[in-house]
Design an enzyme around this catalytic site. Sequence first.
Site, short mmCIF file in Angstrom:
data_model
loop_
_atom_site.label_atom_id
_atom_site.label_comp_id
_atom_site.label_asym_id
_atom_site.label_seq_id
_atom_site.Cartn_x
_atom_site.Cartn_y
_atom_site.Cartn_z
N GLY A 129 15.88 4.83 -7.80
CA GLY A 129 15.19 5.62 -6.79
C GLY A 129 16.15 6.21 -5.78
N THR B 199 20.04 0.98 -2.45
CA THR B 199 18.61 0.74 -2.53
C THR B 199 18.03 0.60 -1.13
OG1 THR B 199 16.82 -0.75 -3.26
CG2 THR B 199 18.96 -1.77 -2.84
N ASP C 200 15.44 -0.93 -0.61
CA ASP C 200 14.80 -2.25 -0.59
C ASP C 200 15.68 -3.33 0.01
OD1 ASP C 200 12.46 -1.32 -1.81
OD2 ASP C 200 13.30 -1.55 -3.80
N MET D 67 7.11 0.40 1.43
CA MET D 67 7.70 -0.01 0.16
C MET D 67 8.33 -1.39 0.27
SD MET D 67 9.51 3.45 -1.31
CE MET D 67 8.54 4.79 -2.00
N GLY D 68 8.31 -2.10 -0.85
CA GLY D 68 8.89 -3.44 -0.91
C GLY D 68 8.08 -4.31 -1.85
N ARG D 69 8.52 -4.35 -3.11
CA ARG D 69 7.78 -5.12 -4.11
C ARG D 69 7.99 -6.63 -3.95
NH1 ARG D 69 6.11 -4.20 -9.30
NH2 ARG D 69 6.91 -2.08 -9.18
N ARG E 213 12.35 7.24 1.69
CA ARG E 213 13.66 7.32 1.02
C ARG E 213 14.27 8.72 1.02
NH1 ARG E 213 11.48 6.39 -5.20
NH2 ARG E 213 11.24 8.60 -5.75
#
EC number: 2.7.1.90
Length: 410
Positions: free
Chosen positions: A11, A141, A143, A187-189, A298
């Site tokens: 990403g 990333t 993340d 976002m943030g799995r 992002r």
Amino acid sequence: MKNCIVAQSGGPTVAINASLSGVIEKAYTSGSYDHIYGSLHGILGILNNDIICFDDKLEDETFLQALATTPAMYLGSCRYKLPKMADDIELYEKIFAFFEANDITGFFYIGGNDSMDTVLQLSTYAKLHEKSVTIMGVPKTIDNDLCLTDHTPGFGSAAKYIATTLQEIAYDTSIYPLPSVTIVEIMGRDAGWLTGAATLARTDYGLGPDLIYLPETAFDTERFLEDVKEIMQKKPNVLIAISEGIRDKDGKYISASTKTLDSFGHSQLSGAGKTLETLIAHRLGIKVRSIELNLPQRCAAHLSSLTDIEESKELGRIAVAHALKGASGYMSIIRRESNQPYRVSYDIADISLIANEVRSVPRDFINASGNNVTEKMAEYLRPIIVGQPSLTYENGMPVYLPLPHLYPSL
């Protein structure tokens, strides 16, 4: 002849092109490579012989500066998982035949966790078959979940965007005296670093979220409703930040689709905010809306962090510097030396200790109730969002480089 090639994968972030500029700059100024190539769309460019040469672009002294502040990924991206060597050895032979045919002695892959798996697989093959190609990873990333590095390129800028946006939303939602709840999905799995950044909206002069939920602690819907009601006893407008990957005590995502998986086997998440919006509407019967920040997290280059951009460049340079010393199978990393004053150092770490691992938010960064973050989170975040890079504007709009896979003639 000695040439190198660089690619980007996964990403986008607003800092990944800064890392690319760092790789290109160090490769060029070192004088150790005759040509510097870029692989379009990650490893697929190598497999499809779809590459560009940076030699002519480097004649323009402004190119690298403009590249560093251009959002998305200049070389394009892919989400392609290399099969294990035992399953498709011919694919690896094809990749290294490409390296040999183009006199490639250095390959630099800029990406996140799944991309580092590619670095691991290729560097392992090179070692087993005594190939003279150095394979290096450069982190990326939003993340912030890569292990062994204090933080990752792209995260600081995304954190800045999230904190700024939450502050602005807090101002907007506070103007009406009517009871309301606003849920912002971030976002943030598996790691809640981005959602934790919402705490930075709480300034001496600004507002911020009342509740923050990360995937590192179990999410309980009944406890959540009680949290909301408790806040509403003190103020009419409740602002909540949640990670897309919040899950219950059994580890089940509250919004996961079990039927849809991506190429890396991850469940497709959709609608954690919408799920909780429906819950509040049905159970509490008050005005509620959910907002999914989605892609702007992002790609918002206009709100990027200068600290993030400069560190990203340096991580690209560090990867090349160590490759020229013979290192292979490593990723460049940041070590934080102190918060006040903020000081970091740079090094490399063994890719086998990074690929396919996830760095979670430490438990002491989250409060005991699991509905907020602590001051330790804010202290960790503050230094990496500092500064604004200088952007060039034309007719009121920022000027970015055209992407070569869209405009090959440029």
